[in-house]
Design a protein around this motif. Structure first.
Motif, mmCIF file in Angstrom:
data_model
loop_
_atom_site.group_PDB
_atom_site.id
_atom_site.type_symbol
_atom_site.label_atom_id
_atom_site.label_comp_id
_atom_site.label_asym_id
_atom_site.label_seq_id
_atom_site.Cartn_x
_atom_site.Cartn_y
_atom_site.Cartn_z
ATOM 1 N N ILE A 1 0.839 -1.204 0.000
ATOM 2 C CA ILE A 1 0.000 0.000 0.000
ATOM 3 C C ILE A 1 0.871 1.249 0.000
ATOM 4 C CG2 ILE A 1 -1.648 1.324 1.377
ATOM 5 C CD1 ILE A 1 -2.798 -1.381 2.337
ATOM 6 N N GLN A 2 1.899 1.258 0.847
ATOM 7 C CA GLN A 2 2.796 2.405 0.927
ATOM 8 C C GLN A 2 3.511 2.661 -0.398
ATOM 9 O OE1 GLN A 2 5.323 1.293 4.215
ATOM 10 N NE2 GLN A 2 3.823 1.901 5.769
ATOM 11 N N GLN A 3 3.813 1.582 -1.118
ATOM 12 C CA GLN A 3 4.546 1.712 -2.370
ATOM 13 C C GLN A 3 3.618 1.780 -3.592
ATOM 14 O OE1 GLN A 3 8.864 -0.073 -1.641
ATOM 15 N NE2 GLN A 3 7.388 -1.710 -2.015
ATOM 16 N N GLN A 4 2.311 1.917 -3.318
ATOM 17 C CA GLN A 4 1.294 2.066 -4.366
ATOM 18 C C GLN A 4 1.251 0.860 -5.303
ATOM 19 O OE1 GLN A 4 2.194 5.961 -6.094
ATOM 20 N NE2 GLN A 4 0.930 6.962 -4.529
ATOM 21 N N HIS A 5 1.420 -0.324 -4.716
ATOM 22 C CA HIS A 5 1.304 -1.577 -5.456
ATOM 23 C C HIS A 5 0.021 -2.317 -5.078
ATOM 24 C CE1 HIS A 5 5.177 -1.050 -7.169
ATOM 25 N NE2 HIS A 5 5.878 -1.391 -6.098
ATOM 26 N N TRP A 6 -0.936 -1.615 -4.459
ATOM 27 C CA TRP A 6 -2.144 -2.265 -3.969
ATOM 28 C C TRP A 6 -3.360 -1.618 -4.606
ATOM 29 C CZ3 TRP A 6 -1.593 -6.806 -2.374
ATOM 30 C CH2 TRP A 6 -2.536 -7.469 -1.564
ATOM 31 N N SER A 7 -4.508 -2.270 -4.495
ATOM 32 C CA SER A 7 -5.750 -1.760 -5.090
ATOM 33 C C SER A 7 -6.922 -2.266 -4.276
ATOM 34 C CB SER A 7 -5.882 -2.235 -6.542
ATOM 35 O OG SER A 7 -6.095 -3.650 -6.585
ATOM 36 N N PRO A 8 -8.097 -1.630 -4.395
ATOM 37 C CA PRO A 8 -9.285 -2.133 -3.687
ATOM 38 C C PRO A 8 -9.621 -3.577 -4.060
ATOM 39 C CG PRO A 8 -9.664 0.096 -4.463
ATOM 40 C CD PRO A 8 -8.349 -0.341 -5.057
ATOM 41 N N GLN A 9 -9.424 -3.954 -5.323
ATOM 42 C CA GLN A 9 -9.707 -5.323 -5.733
ATOM 43 C C GLN A 9 -8.784 -6.304 -5.032
ATOM 44 O OE1 GLN A 9 -9.159 -6.155 -9.901
ATOM 45 N NE2 GLN A 9 -10.131 -8.176 -9.777
ATOM 46 N N ARG A 10 -7.500 -6.004 -4.997
ATOM 47 C CA ARG A 10 -6.559 -6.871 -4.290
ATOM 48 C C ARG A 10 -6.910 -6.951 -2.810
ATOM 49 N NH1 ARG A 10 -0.914 -4.909 -7.319
ATOM 50 N NH2 ARG A 10 -1.233 -6.202 -9.174
ATOM 51 N N GLU A 11 -7.284 -5.823 -2.234
ATOM 52 C CA GLU A 11 -7.627 -5.808 -0.809
ATOM 53 C C GLU A 11 -8.835 -6.692 -0.530
ATOM 54 O OE1 GLU A 11 -7.505 -4.740 3.274
ATOM 55 O OE2 GLU A 11 -6.022 -4.704 1.653
ATOM 56 N N SER A 12 -9.835 -6.636 -1.388
ATOM 57 C CA SER A 12 -11.033 -7.435 -1.185
ATOM 58 C C SER A 12 -10.735 -8.930 -1.220
ATOM 59 C CB SER A 12 -12.071 -7.088 -2.258
ATOM 60 O OG SER A 12 -13.219 -7.902 -2.135
ATOM 61 N N HIS A 13 -9.984 -9.353 -2.231
ATOM 62 C CA HIS A 13 -9.616 -10.766 -2.334
ATOM 63 C C HIS A 13 -8.713 -11.186 -1.167
ATOM 64 C CE1 HIS A 13 -11.418 -11.774 -6.188
ATOM 65 N NE2 HIS A 13 -10.976 -10.631 -6.690
ATOM 66 N N TYR A 14 -7.797 -10.293 -0.786
ATOM 67 C CA TYR A 14 -6.880 -10.627 0.306
ATOM 68 C C TYR A 14 -7.637 -10.827 1.615
ATOM 69 C CZ TYR A 14 -3.560 -10.185 4.081
ATOM 70 O OH TYR A 14 -2.855 -10.413 5.232
ATOM 71 N N GLN A 15 -8.587 -9.941 1.913
ATOM 72 C CA GLN A 15 -9.336 -10.070 3.162
ATOM 73 C C GLN A 15 -10.135 -11.368 3.189
ATOM 74 O OE1 GLN A 15 -9.010 -8.403 5.900
ATOM 75 N NE2 GLN A 15 -7.551 -6.953 5.002
ATOM 76 N N HIS A 16 -10.648 -11.785 2.039
ATOM 77 C CA HIS A 16 -11.370 -13.056 1.975
ATOM 78 C C HIS A 16 -10.420 -14.218 2.260
ATOM 79 C CE1 HIS A 16 -13.904 -16.133 -0.471
ATOM 80 N NE2 HIS A 16 -14.224 -16.164 0.808
ATOM 81 N N LEU A 17 -9.260 -14.213 1.611
ATOM 82 C CA LEU A 17 -8.266 -15.266 1.853
ATOM 83 C C LEU A 17 -7.798 -15.250 3.304
ATOM 84 C CD1 LEU A 17 -6.236 -17.462 1.098
ATOM 85 C CD2 LEU A 17 -4.730 -15.659 0.202
ATOM 86 N N ARG A 18 -7.622 -14.090 3.844
ATOM 87 C CA ARG A 18 -7.152 -13.964 5.227
ATOM 88 C C ARG A 18 -8.103 -14.673 6.187
ATOM 89 N NH1 ARG A 18 -6.848 -10.819 9.811
ATOM 90 N NH2 ARG A 18 -4.750 -10.071 10.409
ATOM 91 N N GLN A 19 -9.387 -14.522 5.984
ATOM 92 C CA GLN A 19 -10.367 -15.179 6.841
ATOM 93 C C GLN A 19 -10.337 -16.692 6.666
ATOM 94 O OE1 GLN A 19 -12.021 -13.633 9.325
ATOM 95 N NE2 GLN A 19 -10.733 -11.924 8.643
ATOM 96 N N ILE A 20 -10.092 -17.145 5.439
ATOM 97 C CA ILE A 20 -9.968 -18.586 5.188
ATOM 98 C C ILE A 20 -8.782 -19.159 5.956
ATOM 99 C CG2 ILE A 20 -9.415 -20.299 3.416
ATOM 100 C CD1 ILE A 20 -11.005 -18.577 1.434
ATOM 101 N N ILE A 21 -7.666 -18.455 5.909
ATOM 102 C CA ILE A 21 -6.460 -18.908 6.608
ATOM 103 C C ILE A 21 -6.706 -18.978 8.110
ATOM 104 C CG2 ILE A 21 -4.090 -18.269 7.204
ATOM 105 C CD1 ILE A 21 -3.828 -17.123 4.356
ATOM 106 N N LEU A 22 -7.315 -17.947 8.664
ATOM 107 C CA LEU A 22 -7.550 -17.891 10.109
ATOM 108 C C LEU A 22 -8.500 -18.987 10.586
ATOM 109 C CD1 LEU A 22 -7.803 -14.026 10.608
ATOM 110 C CD2 LEU A 22 -6.015 -15.532 11.505
ATOM 111 N N ALA A 23 -9.408 -19.415 9.701
ATOM 112 C CA ALA A 23 -10.398 -20.414 10.093
ATOM 113 C C ALA A 23 -9.975 -21.845 9.772
ATOM 114 C CB ALA A 23 -11.732 -20.117 9.390
ATOM 115 N N ASP A 24 -8.880 -22.021 9.055
ATOM 116 C CA ASP A 24 -8.486 -23.351 8.593
ATOM 117 C C ASP A 24 -8.024 -24.239 9.748
ATOM 118 O OD1 ASP A 24 -7.736 -25.056 6.120
ATOM 119 O OD2 ASP A 24 -5.935 -25.108 7.373
ATOM 120 N N THR A 25 -8.488 -25.473 9.763
ATOM 121 C CA THR A 25 -8.164 -26.410 10.842
ATOM 122 C C THR A 25 -6.678 -26.732 10.882
ATOM 123 O OG1 THR A 25 -10.361 -27.406 10.673
ATOM 124 C CG2 THR A 25 -8.650 -28.675 11.816
ATOM 125 N N HIS A 26 -6.067 -26.969 9.729
ATOM 126 C CA HIS A 26 -4.640 -27.298 9.685
ATOM 127 C C HIS A 26 -3.803 -26.204 10.339
ATOM 128 C CE1 HIS A 26 -0.664 -28.430 8.107
ATOM 129 N NE2 HIS A 26 -0.552 -27.171 7.742
#
Length: 280
Positions: free
Chosen positions: A152-177
């Motif tokens: 984000i600081q280096q302007q390599h991020w976007s709202p679309q990337r953020e949306s997908h990342y937050q979804h993946l982040r929740q998957i990781i946090l909830a994963d049993t493994h």
């Protein structure tokens, strides 16, 4: 970087007869030295103290309990420049099966928590290693979130990337493994340029960036840029079989290394980052 005779004379070597720059790295200035008939590998980090190399030395020490690594001769600071002096590693050829077994033996070194006793914040990619009992917490907050913030600081991020990342982040946090991972000693930068074989075919690991975490994190790096064959993974599994579902988790860990490259080298790595994020 040019090293003067006066600078070199302050190294703990009796006399240096030859000095050759070594290419291939993007972090340190590197040189091959010859002194009294012996060859040495010298890394120099301009305008840093010897503390810059303390993390690498710790990593080499820990790895050495399971695998061959370059021998550390000395570290120090000369005229404001940090240095690490190692014995020169004359690399030859060897079997990928043996390399896989060696990496698995490293991963058999374990800890009670995830992280490390110290951070490494002197490099371009900060590593926050505070101990955590939860791998999912460590990986999301102390690895992925850090690189997203940097992007984000280096302007390599976007709202679309953020949306997908937050979804993946929740998957990781909830994963049993992610809740049942055993903390393994990780090399931390396990690409083909940091592995090799000595003159007798014995595997050698170079340039570690260690912490204790999920061994699949190391394995993900081996899948990104080539250099590891099917024999490597066969050798690895002969010591430590893969855990069920590893293929599903592989992109989660590949993302970290691709984010690191996005931050280090720019937008050329954006499509690879998006290829993973768009799956979630």
């Amino acid at each position: 970087m040019q090293l003067t005779t006066t600078w070199l004379a302050q190294l703990p070597l009796k006399s240096i007869t030859t000095m050759q720059p070594v290419t291939g790295g993007d972090i340190n200035a590197a040189f091959k030295l010859t002194s009294a008939g012996h060859d040495y590998f010298l890394k120099v980090q301009p305008q840093q103290t010897a503390a810059f190399f303390a993390h690498e030395v710790d990593g080499l020490t820990r790895l050495s309990h399971s695998v061959k690594v370059p021998k550390v001769i000395a570290t120090g600071t000369i005229n404001g420049d940090g240095y690490l002096l190692q014995a020169w590693s004359s690399l030859g050829t060897g079997q990928q099966f043996d390399l896989g077994q060696a990496v698995a033996q490293v991963h058999q070194q374990t800890a009670s928590q995830f992280g490390l006793a110290h951070n490494f914040l002197l490099g371009k990619i900060p590593k926050y290693n505070q101990w955590q009992t939860s791998w999912s917490t460590f990986y999301t907050t102390q690895r992925l979130d850090v690189l997203v913030k940097l992007a984000i600081q280096q302007q390599h991020w976007s709202p679309q990337r953020e949306s997908h990342y937050q979804h993946l982040r929740q998957i990781i946090l909830a994963d049993t493994h992610m809740q049942t991972v055993q903390p393994s000693l990780l090399h931390g930068d396990l690409w083909a340029g940091n592995v090799g074989f000595d003159a007798h075919g014995i595997p050698v690991l170079l340039d570690p960036d260690i912490c204790y975490g999920d061994r699949e994190f190391d394995l993900a790096m081996t899948t990104l840029f080539g250099g590891f064959t099917a024999k490597f993974y066969q050798g690895y599994q002969s010591v430590m079989p893969f855990t069920t579902g590893w293929q599903t988790r592989l992109p989660w860990y590949q993302l970290y290394y691709l984010l690191a490259h996005l931050n280090l080298f720019g937008a050329t790595y954006g499509p690879a980052v998006d290829h993973i994020l768009n799956q979630y």
